[in-house]
Design a protein around this motif. Structure first.
Motif, PDB file in Angstrom:
ATOM      1  N   GLY A 102       0.606  -1.430   0.030  1.00  0.00           N
ATOM      2  CA  GLY A 102      -0.050   0.135  -0.098  1.00  0.00           C
ATOM      3  C   GLY A 102       0.886   1.322   0.220  1.00  0.00           C
ATOM      4  N   LEU A 103       1.687   0.975   0.949  1.00  0.00           N
ATOM      5  CA  LEU A 103       2.961   2.374   0.880  1.00  0.00           C
ATOM      6  C   LEU A 103       3.667   2.578  -0.470  1.00  0.00           C
ATOM      7  CD1 LEU A 103       4.789   4.453   2.375  1.00  0.00           C
ATOM      8  CD2 LEU A 103       6.490   2.427   2.513  1.00  0.00           C
ATOM      9  N   LEU A 104       3.876   1.633  -1.363  1.00  0.00           N
ATOM     10  CA  LEU A 104       4.512   1.700  -2.412  1.00  0.00           C
ATOM     11  C   LEU A 104       3.534   1.948  -3.584  1.00  0.00           C
ATOM     12  CD1 LEU A 104       6.959  -1.299  -2.510  1.00  0.00           C
ATOM     13  CD2 LEU A 104       7.495   1.059  -1.834  1.00  0.00           C
ATOM     14  N   LEU A 136       3.128   7.055   2.746  1.00  0.00           N
ATOM     15  CA  LEU A 136       3.100   6.529   4.276  1.00  0.00           C
ATOM     16  C   LEU A 136       2.068   6.997   4.943  1.00  0.00           C
ATOM     17  CD1 LEU A 136       4.357   5.144   6.787  1.00  0.00           C
ATOM     18  CD2 LEU A 136       5.458   7.396   7.178  1.00  0.00           C
ATOM     19  N   THR A 137       1.728   8.422   4.895  1.00  0.00           N
ATOM     20  CA  THR A 137       0.463   9.310   5.545  1.00  0.00           C
ATOM     21  C   THR A 137      -0.737   8.462   4.806  1.00  0.00           C
ATOM     22  OG1 THR A 137       1.881  11.243   5.529  1.00  0.00           O
ATOM     23  CG2 THR A 137      -0.312  11.192   5.788  1.00  0.00           C
ATOM     24  N   ILE A 138      -0.924   8.203   3.740  1.00  0.00           N
ATOM     25  CA  ILE A 138      -2.097   7.860   3.034  1.00  0.00           C
ATOM     26  C   ILE A 138      -2.399   6.255   3.590  1.00  0.00           C
ATOM     27  CG2 ILE A 138      -3.415   6.916   1.292  1.00  0.00           C
ATOM     28  CD1 ILE A 138      -1.881   9.203  -0.392  1.00  0.00           C
ATOM     29  N   PRO A 143      -5.629   2.682   5.975  1.00  0.00           N
ATOM     30  CA  PRO A 143      -5.177   1.536   5.933  1.00  0.00           C
ATOM     31  C   PRO A 143      -5.707   0.404   4.886  1.00  0.00           C
ATOM     32  CG  PRO A 143      -6.052   1.612   8.013  1.00  0.00           C
ATOM     33  CD  PRO A 143      -6.017   2.912   7.524  1.00  0.00           C
ATOM     34  N   ASP A 144      -7.200   0.668   4.673  1.00  0.00           N
ATOM     35  CA  ASP A 144      -7.905  -0.194   3.955  1.00  0.00           C
ATOM     36  C   ASP A 144      -8.200   0.525   2.388  1.00  0.00           C
ATOM     37  OD1 ASP A 144      -7.886  -2.157   5.773  1.00  0.00           O
ATOM     38  OD2 ASP A 144      -9.604  -1.165   6.926  1.00  0.00           O
ATOM     39  N   ALA A 145      -7.556   1.684   2.296  1.00  0.00           N
ATOM     40  CA  ALA A 145      -8.004   2.167   1.002  1.00  0.00           C
ATOM     41  C   ALA A 145      -7.738   1.687  -0.319  1.00  0.00           C
ATOM     42  CB  ALA A 145      -7.472   3.684   1.013  1.00  0.00           C
ATOM     43  N   LEU A 146      -6.466   0.920  -0.289  1.00  0.00           N
ATOM     44  CA  LEU A 146      -5.840   0.185  -1.694  1.00  0.00           C
ATOM     45  C   LEU A 146      -6.807  -1.255  -1.658  1.00  0.00           C
ATOM     46  CD1 LEU A 146      -3.973  -0.191  -3.988  1.00  0.00           C
ATOM     47  CD2 LEU A 146      -2.405  -1.308  -2.531  1.00  0.00           C
ATOM     48  N   PRO A 147      -6.867  -2.025  -0.541  1.00  0.00           N
ATOM     49  CA  PRO A 147      -7.979  -2.933  -1.118  1.00  0.00           C
ATOM     50  C   PRO A 147      -9.172  -2.703  -1.406  1.00  0.00           C
ATOM     51  CG  PRO A 147      -6.680  -3.346   1.246  1.00  0.00           C
ATOM     52  CD  PRO A 147      -6.436  -2.084   0.707  1.00  0.00           C
TER      53      PRO A 147
END
Length: 158
Positions: A102-104, A136-138, A143-147
Motif C-alpha cells: 500500500g505504501l509503495l 506513508l501518510t495515506i 489503511p484499507d484504501a488500497l484493498p
C-alpha cells in the motif's frame, strides 16, 4: 493498519516523525542519513517485542525484507537512491509485508505527481522522499484504501 489497542496509537507518530525527518534531509541535502532507517527498524522491533505493535518481530523483519527486496530493482536502475531503499525497508518494518505494498502504491502515485512537476520545471530529477511521506501518510490514515480500490475496480470490470 494498526488494529491493536488505541492506547498505543501514538506509536504511529514514530514512523511518521522519522519519515518527516528523512523528507527534511532529502529536501535540504538530497541525502537521507542511515540513522533514520536504523531507528525505524529498531523502534519497530522494540514495539513488537514489547507487545505494543500488532506485528510480531518475525513479521517486522519480513516487512523490512519485503520493502528492501521490492525496491531493490529500482535502486539498481537508478530510479531510487540507496537512502530511499533503506528508508522503505525501515518503513516496511512498521507496516509489515502486506502494508508495504500500500505504501509503495500511494508513493508511486505521489511520485508521478512529483515527476510531472519536475518535468514542467525542466528538472532532470527531484527528491523522492516527499512522495514516500505522502504514501506513508495515506497508508497509515487510510489503511484499507488500497484493498477497497482494488475491489471497486474489479466491480467496474464486471
Amino acid at each position: 493498519m494498526f488494529s491493536g489497542s488505541l492506547s498505543h496509537s501514538w506509536l504511529l507518530l514514530i514512523p511518521l516523525a522519522l519519515c518527516a525527518e528523512a523528507t527534511w534531509h532529502d529536501l535540504r541535502t538530497r541525502e537521507i542519513p542511515d540513522s533514520v532507517s536504523i531507528r525505524l527498524l529498531a523502534t519497530a522491533l522494540v514495539a513488537a517485542v514489547l507487545g505494543w505493535h500488532h506485528l510480531t518481530w518475525q513479521v517486522v523483519v519480513g516487512g523490512a525484507a519485503a520493502g528492501f527486496l521490492v525496491t531493490l530493482p529500482f535502486a539498481w536502475t537508478g530510479g531510487l537512491g540507496g537512502g530511499d531503499l533503506k528508508l522503505v525497508a525501515g518503513l516496511g518494518a512498521w507496516l509489515g509485508p502486506f502494508g508495504i505494498f500500500g505504501l509503495l502504491f500511494w508513493t508511486a502515485l505521489a511520485g508521478m505527481v512529483g515527476a510531472i512537476i519536475a518535468t514542467l520545471r525542466s528538472q532532470e530529477n527531484f527528491p523522492y522522499v516527499p512522495a514516500i511521506m505522502v504514501g506513508l501518510t495515506i497508508q497509515i490514515v487510510f489503511p484499507d484504501a488500497l484493498p477497497h480500490l482494488v475491489v471497486a475496480l474489479r466491480s467496474l470490470g464486471g
